[in-house]
Design a protein around this motif. Structure first.
Motif, PDB file in Angstrom:
ATOM      1  N   PHE A 140     -26.293 -14.478  22.766  1.00 19.29           N
ATOM      2  CA  PHE A 140     -25.290 -14.070  23.788  1.00 19.29           C
ATOM      3  C   PHE A 140     -25.807 -12.665  24.068  1.00 19.29           C
ATOM      4  O   PHE A 140     -25.399 -12.564  25.243  1.00 19.29           O
ATOM      5  CB  PHE A 140     -23.861 -13.738  22.928  1.00 19.29           C
ATOM      6  CG  PHE A 140     -22.832 -13.464  23.635  1.00 19.29           C
ATOM      7  CD1 PHE A 140     -22.024 -14.595  24.243  1.00 19.29           C
ATOM      8  CD2 PHE A 140     -22.587 -12.063  24.397  1.00 19.29           C
ATOM      9  CE1 PHE A 140     -21.243 -14.038  25.292  1.00 19.29           C
ATOM     10  CE2 PHE A 140     -21.298 -12.068  25.027  1.00 19.29           C
ATOM     11  CZ  PHE A 140     -20.789 -12.898  25.791  1.00 19.29           C
ATOM     12  N   LYS A 141     -26.401 -12.098  23.371  1.00 20.86           N
ATOM     13  CA  LYS A 141     -26.900 -10.593  23.750  1.00 20.86           C
ATOM     14  C   LYS A 141     -28.216 -10.515  24.527  1.00 20.86           C
ATOM     15  O   LYS A 141     -28.408  -9.619  25.350  1.00 20.86           O
ATOM     16  CB  LYS A 141     -26.930  -9.714  22.546  1.00 20.86           C
ATOM     17  CG  LYS A 141     -25.714  -9.389  21.949  1.00 20.86           C
ATOM     18  CD  LYS A 141     -25.890  -8.316  20.848  1.00 20.86           C
ATOM     19  CE  LYS A 141     -24.526  -7.494  20.660  1.00 20.86           C
ATOM     20  NZ  LYS A 141     -25.066  -6.539  19.657  1.00 20.86           N
ATOM     21  N   ARG A 142     -28.838 -11.588  24.404  1.00 23.10           N
ATOM     22  CA  ARG A 142     -30.239 -11.496  25.151  1.00 23.10           C
ATOM     23  C   ARG A 142     -30.418 -13.074  25.803  1.00 23.10           C
ATOM     24  O   ARG A 142     -31.279 -13.835  25.476  1.00 23.10           O
ATOM     25  CB  ARG A 142     -31.510 -11.358  24.099  1.00 23.10           C
ATOM     26  CG  ARG A 142     -31.616  -9.709  23.905  1.00 23.10           C
ATOM     27  CD  ARG A 142     -32.576  -9.551  22.907  1.00 23.10           C
ATOM     28  NE  ARG A 142     -32.365 -10.458  21.546  1.00 23.10           N
ATOM     29  CZ  ARG A 142     -31.672  -9.904  20.564  1.00 23.10           C
ATOM     30  NH1 ARG A 142     -30.985  -8.669  20.918  1.00 23.10           N
ATOM     31  NH2 ARG A 142     -31.380 -10.500  19.525  1.00 23.10           N
ATOM     32  N   PRO A 143     -29.408 -13.444  26.800  1.00 20.19           N
ATOM     33  CA  PRO A 143     -29.294 -14.722  26.972  1.00 20.19           C
ATOM     34  C   PRO A 143     -30.698 -15.032  28.108  1.00 20.19           C
ATOM     35  O   PRO A 143     -31.054 -14.108  28.864  1.00 20.19           O
ATOM     36  CB  PRO A 143     -28.004 -14.943  28.093  1.00 20.19           C
ATOM     37  CG  PRO A 143     -27.678 -13.381  28.364  1.00 20.19           C
ATOM     38  CD  PRO A 143     -28.382 -12.668  27.348  1.00 20.19           C
ATOM     39  N   ASP A 144     -30.822 -16.246  28.156  1.00 21.28           N
ATOM     40  CA  ASP A 144     -31.915 -16.545  29.193  1.00 21.28           C
ATOM     41  C   ASP A 144     -31.538 -16.252  30.925  1.00 21.28           C
ATOM     42  O   ASP A 144     -32.260 -15.870  31.525  1.00 21.28           O
ATOM     43  CB  ASP A 144     -32.449 -18.032  29.099  1.00 21.28           C
ATOM     44  CG  ASP A 144     -33.378 -18.443  27.936  1.00 21.28           C
ATOM     45  OD1 ASP A 144     -33.623 -17.455  27.458  1.00 21.28           O
ATOM     46  OD2 ASP A 144     -33.217 -19.450  27.594  1.00 21.28           O
ATOM     47  N   ARG A 145     -30.229 -16.720  30.979  1.00 19.18           N
ATOM     48  CA  ARG A 145     -29.382 -16.352  32.244  1.00 19.18           C
ATOM     49  C   ARG A 145     -27.937 -16.342  31.944  1.00 19.18           C
ATOM     50  O   ARG A 145     -27.416 -16.925  30.837  1.00 19.18           O
ATOM     51  CB  ARG A 145     -29.983 -17.483  33.130  1.00 19.18           C
ATOM     52  CG  ARG A 145     -29.170 -18.740  33.202  1.00 19.18           C
ATOM     53  CD  ARG A 145     -29.195 -19.459  31.955  1.00 19.18           C
ATOM     54  NE  ARG A 145     -28.968 -20.671  31.837  1.00 19.18           N
ATOM     55  CZ  ARG A 145     -29.267 -21.683  30.985  1.00 19.18           C
ATOM     56  NH1 ARG A 145     -29.238 -21.065  29.859  1.00 19.18           N
ATOM     57  NH2 ARG A 145     -29.024 -22.921  30.999  1.00 19.18           N
ATOM     58  N   ILE A 146     -27.194 -15.788  32.713  1.00 15.69           N
ATOM     59  CA  ILE A 146     -25.782 -15.782  32.757  1.00 15.69           C
ATOM     60  C   ILE A 146     -25.352 -16.515  34.030  1.00 15.69           C
ATOM     61  O   ILE A 146     -25.908 -16.116  35.073  1.00 15.69           O
ATOM     62  CB  ILE A 146     -25.161 -14.459  32.812  1.00 15.69           C
ATOM     63  CG1 ILE A 146     -25.500 -13.636  31.481  1.00 15.69           C
ATOM     64  CG2 ILE A 146     -23.639 -14.462  32.820  1.00 15.69           C
ATOM     65  CD1 ILE A 146     -25.738 -12.119  31.789  1.00 15.69           C
ATOM     66  N   VAL A 147     -24.591 -17.312  33.955  1.00 14.10           N
ATOM     67  CA  VAL A 147     -24.293 -18.090  35.218  1.00 14.10           C
ATOM     68  C   VAL A 147     -22.429 -18.003  35.535  1.00 14.10           C
ATOM     69  O   VAL A 147     -21.797 -17.858  34.404  1.00 14.10           O
ATOM     70  CB  VAL A 147     -24.281 -19.834  34.776  1.00 14.10           C
ATOM     71  CG1 VAL A 147     -23.806 -20.477  36.260  1.00 14.10           C
ATOM     72  CG2 VAL A 147     -25.542 -19.968  34.846  1.00 14.10           C
ATOM     73  N   ILE A 148     -22.374 -17.468  36.629  1.00 17.02           N
ATOM     74  CA  ILE A 148     -21.015 -17.083  36.886  1.00 17.02           C
ATOM     75  C   ILE A 148     -20.675 -18.042  38.469  1.00 17.02           C
ATOM     76  O   ILE A 148     -21.207 -17.705  39.438  1.00 17.02           O
ATOM     77  CB  ILE A 148     -20.764 -15.619  37.289  1.00 17.02           C
ATOM     78  CG1 ILE A 148     -20.952 -15.124  35.673  1.00 17.02           C
ATOM     79  CG2 ILE A 148     -19.432 -15.282  37.733  1.00 17.02           C
ATOM     80  CD1 ILE A 148     -20.903 -13.484  35.960  1.00 17.02           C
ATOM     81  N   GLY A 149     -19.540 -18.753  38.093  1.00 16.15           N
ATOM     82  CA  GLY A 149     -19.125 -19.392  39.291  1.00 16.15           C
ATOM     83  C   GLY A 149     -17.620 -18.948  39.857  1.00 16.15           C
ATOM     84  O   GLY A 149     -16.754 -18.853  39.344  1.00 16.15           O
ATOM     85  N   ALA A 150     -17.678 -17.987  41.038  1.00 16.10           N
ATOM     86  CA  ALA A 150     -16.854 -17.459  41.563  1.00 16.10           C
ATOM     87  C   ALA A 150     -16.586 -17.468  42.973  1.00 16.10           C
ATOM     88  O   ALA A 150     -17.611 -17.555  43.737  1.00 16.10           O
ATOM     89  CB  ALA A 150     -16.812 -16.014  41.214  1.00 16.10           C
ATOM     90  N   GLY A 151     -15.169 -17.503  43.352  1.00 16.18           N
ATOM     91  CA  GLY A 151     -15.112 -17.765  44.854  1.00 16.18           C
ATOM     92  C   GLY A 151     -14.588 -16.597  45.487  1.00 16.18           C
ATOM     93  O   GLY A 151     -14.445 -16.783  46.631  1.00 16.18           O
ATOM     94  N   ASP A 152     -14.401 -15.552  44.821  1.00 15.75           N
ATOM     95  CA  ASP A 152     -14.064 -14.419  45.644  1.00 15.75           C
ATOM     96  C   ASP A 152     -14.616 -13.280  45.182  1.00 15.75           C
ATOM     97  O   ASP A 152     -15.000 -13.015  44.084  1.00 15.75           O
ATOM     98  CB  ASP A 152     -12.242 -14.194  45.702  1.00 15.75           C
ATOM     99  CG  ASP A 152     -11.782 -14.332  44.371  1.00 15.75           C
ATOM    100  OD1 ASP A 152     -12.237 -13.763  43.548  1.00 15.75           O
ATOM    101  OD2 ASP A 152     -10.863 -15.057  44.295  1.00 15.75           O
ATOM    102  N   ASP A 153     -14.480 -12.165  45.799  1.00 12.81           N
ATOM    103  CA  ASP A 153     -14.973 -10.718  45.370  1.00 12.81           C
ATOM    104  C   ASP A 153     -14.200 -10.314  44.220  1.00 12.81           C
ATOM    105  O   ASP A 153     -15.127  -9.625  43.444  1.00 12.81           O
ATOM    106  CB  ASP A 153     -14.728  -9.764  46.598  1.00 12.81           C
ATOM    107  CG  ASP A 153     -15.761 -10.127  47.753  1.00 12.81           C
ATOM    108  OD1 ASP A 153     -16.653 -10.729  47.354  1.00 12.81           O
ATOM    109  OD2 ASP A 153     -15.456  -9.374  48.834  1.00 12.81           O
ATOM    110  N   PHE A 154     -13.170 -10.353  44.226  1.00 11.99           N
ATOM    111  CA  PHE A 154     -12.123  -9.910  42.788  1.00 11.99           C
ATOM    112  C   PHE A 154     -12.866 -10.520  41.500  1.00 11.99           C
ATOM    113  O   PHE A 154     -13.258  -9.702  40.631  1.00 11.99           O
ATOM    114  CB  PHE A 154     -10.786 -10.316  42.934  1.00 11.99           C
ATOM    115  CG  PHE A 154     -10.045  -9.774  41.801  1.00 11.99           C
ATOM    116  CD1 PHE A 154     -10.087  -8.688  41.178  1.00 11.99           C
ATOM    117  CD2 PHE A 154      -8.856 -10.723  41.342  1.00 11.99           C
ATOM    118  CE1 PHE A 154      -9.303  -8.437  40.101  1.00 11.99           C
ATOM    119  CE2 PHE A 154      -8.069 -10.606  40.427  1.00 11.99           C
ATOM    120  CZ  PHE A 154      -8.270  -9.238  39.516  1.00 11.99           C
TER     121      PHE A 154
END
Ligand code: NAD
Length: 447
Positions: A162-176
């Motif tokens: 969790f603290k040293r992830p290979d990557r973080i994936v974030i699926g977001a549709g807006d700026d907020f």
């Protein structure tokens, strides 16, 4: 940032504690009263290395707290994570989303301000759309952005992951959604962990594609191991020989009893169902699921063979070393040990077992198995010793003592943690995975 984590299991508790350690103000919520009571007393509901200290430090620092009340826990939260279970639905293998949807409804009904609602649970493509719809249906007047942020941590190494992830994936549709998530992960951003922003549906699919790919890699090497046994090759050398190729990579190429655990079995099944729903078959994953399922029972039969076949096996005694699906966890979900034990007891074999952390969870799941307090107590009087999980505690067994205690010096090592030559030198009949062929003597089916 104020973060609410709904669901305080393997993922929620680890994520919540790590976010608190980054300096965020975190409330972990769970509907399981006994879990929250234990957390208030400083008792961890799961076994995960380093978790107790992490939780303790952050509770003392006033950054981490626990509650059973969702409205209380999410009050004032900038980000509300959903980290509840998504098990296989009985009967059809679809992900059971009832827990996720129940949380979405309660969140919508309890919101006191604008918030980003983040699905961290592993959920099929389109779940974010449904979460959004459910929250809107509650009539909340507050601005809500529903974001997907799948978790890739591995049990047993969860805090490091969790603290040293290979990557973080974030699926977001807006700026907020994007802005709040950037703030939540800012400490990792500063550590230069790659963050991939994408569409929500893409993010949801990334998690399934990753798990299905890893499950495929494991299943592939398991089948190569079977072939190694037939042709007299050594699967560990094959793994090394292919894994050193950068295009392939050496991870997830350890032959064994088949994958288990809380993720791969259910996530591969759920991916198949999504593929079916969208009429876009994933035949490779289909083959992986079927091959892995048959493999677990086949491992039980491998033990029966080592006992001299079905007739001789009846009434014999076997010691199972390791029950959890992998070391450094107490998680028994879909562990290969369950199928191995079942195959053995079905064949009239008496099974004794020892696991460093998993026995309490395992007991009700395998009532015919007798649990012992240490490996040597399980080995005493046994006709065969089976290594099912590669806990460090089994890597350096006192073989002299093992031989004295066991009725017969037979070892079936389903994790290949010992060397065949060493074991044979010490007088064991030693069976492992993909290394039992007679090296140098090609046996063809026509021979
Ligand atoms: P878990 O069963 O350990 O924990 C889920 C928790 O949610 C339980 O404590 C349960 O009491 C709680 N819960 C259920 N409904 C609730 C509600 N309405 N309100 C509050 N709490 C509620 O599950 P887990 O292993 O942490 O998995 C959670 C999700 O994360 C799953 O979708 C899983 O696929 C995914 N995931 C798990 C792992 C892993 O290694 N375990 C890794 C990556 C992703």
């Amino acid at each position: 940032m104020k973060i609410a984590m709904v669901g305080s299991g393997y993922v929620g508790l680890v994520s919540g504690a790590c976010f608190a350690d980054f300096g965020h103000d975190v409330v972990c919520i769970d509907k399981d009263q006994s879990k929250i009571d234990r957390l208030h007393e400083g008792i961890m509901p799961i076994y995960e290395p380093g978790l107790a200290e992490l939780v303790d430090n952050n509770v003392k620092a006033g950054r981490l707290s626990f509650t059973t009340s969702l409205p209380e826990g999410i009050a004032g939260a900038d980000a509300i994570f959903i980290a509840v279970g998504t098990p296989s639905r009985r009967g059809d293998g679809h992900a059971d989303l009832s827990f996720v949807y129940a949380v979405a409804k309660e969140v919508g009904e309890s919101l006191l301000g604008d918030a980003v609602v983040v699905t961290k649970s592993t959920v099929p493509v389109g779940t974010g759309d449904e979460v959004e719809r459910i929250i809107a249906e509650t009539g909340t007047k507050h601005r809500v952005s529903v974001v997907s942020n799948p978790e890739f941590l591995r049990e047993g190494a969860a805090i490091g992951d969790f603290k040293r992830p290979d990557r973080i994936v974030i699926g977001a549709g807006d700026d907020f959604g994007r802005d709040v998530m950037s703030e939540v992960y800012r400490p990792l951003f500063l550590n230069e962990s790659p963050i991939l922003f994408t569409e929500r549906r893409t993010s949801e699919l990334i998690k399934y594609a990753a798990n299905a790919f890893l499950a495929t890699k494991i299943t592939f090497i398991n089948e190569i191991a079977d072939l190694c046994e037939k042709v007299g090759a050594d699967v560990q050398d094959v793994s090394r020989g292919i894994g050193l190729d950068n295009r392939i990579g050496s991870k997830f190429l350890h032959a064994g009893p088949g994958y288990g655990g809380s993720c791969f079995p259910k996530d591969t099944l759920a991916l198949l169902k999504t593929a079916e729903d969208y009429d876009s078959p994933t035949r490779i994953v289909d083959a992986v699921v079927k091959t892995n399922e048959t493999r677990k029972r086949a491992m039980g039969r491998k033990v029966i063979d080592a006992l001299g076949g079905a007739e001789k096996a009846r009434g014999k005694q076997v010691a199972l070393l390791g029950l959890t699906f992998k070391p450094n966890t107490d998680d028994m979900r879909d562990s290969p040990a369950i199928a191995v034990a079942q195959t053995l007891t079905d064949a009239g074999v008496e099974v004794l077992a020892y696991d460093p952390e998993g026995m309490e969870v395992a007991k009700p799941m395998m009532p015919e198995v007798v649990m012992k307090d240490d490996p040597y107590a399980a080995i005493e009087g046994s006709d065969a010793i089976v290594i099912v999980t590669e806990w460090d505690a089994f890597r350096a067994l006192d073989m002299k003592r093992v031989k004295e205690l066991a009725k017969a010096p037979v070892m079936v090592d389903l994790r290949n943690i010992y060397r065949p030559d060493d074991m044979r030198e010490q007088g064991f009949t030693y069976v492992s995975v993909g290394r039992n062929g007679v090296a140098g003597h090609l046996r063809r089916s026509t021979d």
